[in-house]
Design a protein around this motif. Structure first.
Motif, short mmCIF file in Angstrom:
data_model
loop_
_atom_site.label_atom_id
_atom_site.label_comp_id
_atom_site.label_asym_id
_atom_site.label_seq_id
_atom_site.Cartn_x
_atom_site.Cartn_y
_atom_site.Cartn_z
N SER A 128 6.20 -52.49 16.51
CA SER A 128 5.79 -52.07 18.04
C SER A 128 6.77 -50.97 18.76
CB SER A 128 6.12 -53.75 18.97
OG SER A 128 4.93 -54.41 18.71
N TYR A 129 7.75 -51.59 18.41
CA TYR A 129 8.90 -50.29 18.72
C TYR A 129 8.18 -48.31 18.59
CZ TYR A 129 13.51 -47.84 19.03
OH TYR A 129 14.25 -45.85 19.63
N TYR A 130 7.95 -48.28 17.29
CA TYR A 130 7.72 -46.96 17.45
C TYR A 130 6.01 -46.67 17.62
CZ TYR A 130 11.81 -46.14 14.11
OH TYR A 130 13.22 -46.44 13.68
N GLY A 131 5.41 -47.31 17.42
CA GLY A 131 4.05 -47.08 18.26
C GLY A 131 3.84 -47.88 19.80
N ALA A 132 4.63 -48.62 20.29
CA ALA A 132 4.88 -48.17 21.90
C ALA A 132 5.13 -46.73 22.18
CB ALA A 132 5.26 -49.16 22.25
N LYS A 133 4.77 -46.48 23.15
CA LYS A 133 4.85 -45.17 24.08
C LYS A 133 4.93 -44.62 25.64
CE LYS A 133 1.33 -41.57 24.84
NZ LYS A 133 0.39 -41.30 24.85
N VAL A 134 6.20 -44.37 26.22
CA VAL A 134 7.04 -44.58 27.40
C VAL A 134 6.36 -43.72 28.22
CG1 VAL A 134 8.21 -44.75 29.29
CG2 VAL A 134 8.65 -45.78 27.02
N VAL A 135 5.14 -44.37 29.39
CA VAL A 135 3.90 -43.36 30.54
C VAL A 135 5.29 -43.17 31.62
CG1 VAL A 135 2.60 -42.21 30.90
CG2 VAL A 135 2.46 -43.75 28.69
N PRO A 136 5.23 -41.77 31.40
CA PRO A 136 6.03 -42.11 33.34
C PRO A 136 5.24 -42.56 34.15
CG PRO A 136 6.89 -40.10 32.15
CD PRO A 136 5.70 -40.97 31.32
N GLY A 137 5.64 -43.66 35.53
CA GLY A 137 4.95 -43.52 36.26
C GLY A 137 4.24 -45.60 36.25
N LEU A 182 13.54 -53.53 23.65
CA LEU A 182 14.01 -51.79 22.74
C LEU A 182 13.48 -50.26 23.90
CD1 LEU A 182 13.51 -52.77 19.51
CD2 LEU A 182 15.42 -53.38 20.65
N HIS A 183 12.31 -50.51 24.67
CA HIS A 183 12.44 -49.24 25.70
C HIS A 183 13.04 -50.04 27.33
CE1 HIS A 183 10.20 -46.94 22.69
NE2 HIS A 183 9.61 -48.33 22.12
N LEU A 184 13.29 -50.44 27.21
CA LEU A 184 14.00 -50.76 28.18
C LEU A 184 14.60 -49.78 29.51
CD1 LEU A 184 13.15 -52.94 30.52
CD2 LEU A 184 15.14 -53.94 29.78
N LYS A 185 16.07 -49.41 28.92
CA LYS A 185 16.16 -48.46 29.59
C LYS A 185 15.90 -47.32 30.11
CE LYS A 185 21.43 -49.39 27.31
NZ LYS A 185 22.39 -49.19 27.08
N GLU A 186 14.57 -46.72 28.68
CA GLU A 186 13.66 -45.81 28.94
C GLU A 186 12.66 -45.88 30.33
OE1 GLU A 186 11.25 -44.13 25.46
OE2 GLU A 186 13.04 -45.11 24.75
N ILE A 187 12.82 -46.32 30.25
CA ILE A 187 11.56 -47.33 31.00
C ILE A 187 12.44 -47.10 32.74
CG2 ILE A 187 9.85 -48.96 32.64
CD1 ILE A 187 9.31 -49.95 29.54
N GLN A 188 13.53 -47.68 32.66
CA GLN A 188 14.29 -47.85 34.23
C GLN A 188 14.47 -46.69 34.74
OE1 GLN A 188 16.44 -51.65 32.71
NE2 GLN A 188 17.73 -50.29 32.67
N ALA A 189 14.44 -45.84 33.42
CA ALA A 189 15.06 -44.66 33.90
C ALA A 189 13.89 -43.66 35.25
CB ALA A 189 15.57 -43.77 33.03
N MET A 190 12.73 -43.91 34.47
CA MET A 190 11.59 -42.96 34.94
C MET A 190 10.76 -44.24 36.31
SD MET A 190 9.51 -42.54 31.50
CE MET A 190 10.43 -41.22 30.34
#
Length: 217
Positions: A128-137, A182-190
């Motif tokens: 899931s970590y490598y398969g998930a992608k953080v999309v801004p907005g 594991l992607h929480l910090k990236e999402i919080q920043a965006m």
């Protein structure tokens, strides 16, 4: 006054979908050791709980009014100071899409071998970590079948005939850890505003992963 067949089909379609959802949930939940009555109760709780978010914590940050490149160019070459704006992100847990699947997944530790659940959770978390992608907005995007298939296949190989509760627990926990936490910090920043874990709909990726993993086993 006559009623057209199309109008009748449109009116009855939501009830058919709900009846189908109840049947699917009853079949799946029976593999977790719950009665049909409990399946209906869980489905109702998930639907109603999807409208409720429990705030966990708030993150404060500062950002430029314009993009980073333009901001750097104006400061360095023109000496124009730019005011930063404060923004905050509230991280919350959705009751229907996050909390209820999480509680049911943790309950499976009493019904299956905890080591099997931990192993499947680790595998699903990695995928899931490598398969998930953080999309801004937007948030996190991932193929809807990636985590359920991983959970189901891993559970069948590791747990054999006891794969159902292991697949559900490992799928739910692995998706929560690998795709969300594991992607929480990236999402919080965006994403300023409210970040709801498990709140992307009535059946968020977390709940949907557990349900699919059950049916696939």
């Amino acid at each position: 006054m006559a009623v057209s067949h199309n109008s009748f089909r449109t009116a009855i379609l939501p009830f058919l979908w709900f009846a189908l959802a109840v049947d699917v949930v009853q079949i799946a939940v029976a593999k977790l050791g719950f009665s049909p009555g409990m399946a209906v109760l869980l489905l109702t709780a998930v639907i109603l709980g999807s409208t409720i978010n429990i705030p966990l914590y708030r993150v404060e940050s500062q950002a430029d009014l314009i993009d980073d490149f333009t901001s750097f160019w104006l400061r360095q070459f023109w000496g124009i100071p730019l005011r930063k704006v404060r923004r905050s992100t509230v991280v919350a847990l959705n009751v229907g899409g996050g909390l209820i699947p999480l509680v049911v997944a943790l309950y499976q530790f009493t019904r299956a071998d905890p080591l099997f659940i931990v192993l499947v959770t680790a595998i699903v978390s990695l995928v899931s970590y490598y398969g998930a992608k953080v999309v801004p907005g937007i948030g996190i995007q991932m193929s809807p079948l990636l985590a359920p298939l991983t959970a189901a296949l891993s559970a069948i190989v590791i747990a054999g005939v006891h794969a159902a509760p292991v697949a559900f627990a490992g799928g739910v926990l692995g998706t929560l850890i690998g795709a969300d936490l594991l992607h929480l910090k990236e999402i919080q920043a965006m994403t300023p505003g409210v970040l709801s874990i498990g709140g992307a709909g009535v059946f968020d990726g977390i709940a949907l992963c557990g349900l699919f993993a059950l049916l696939l086993t």
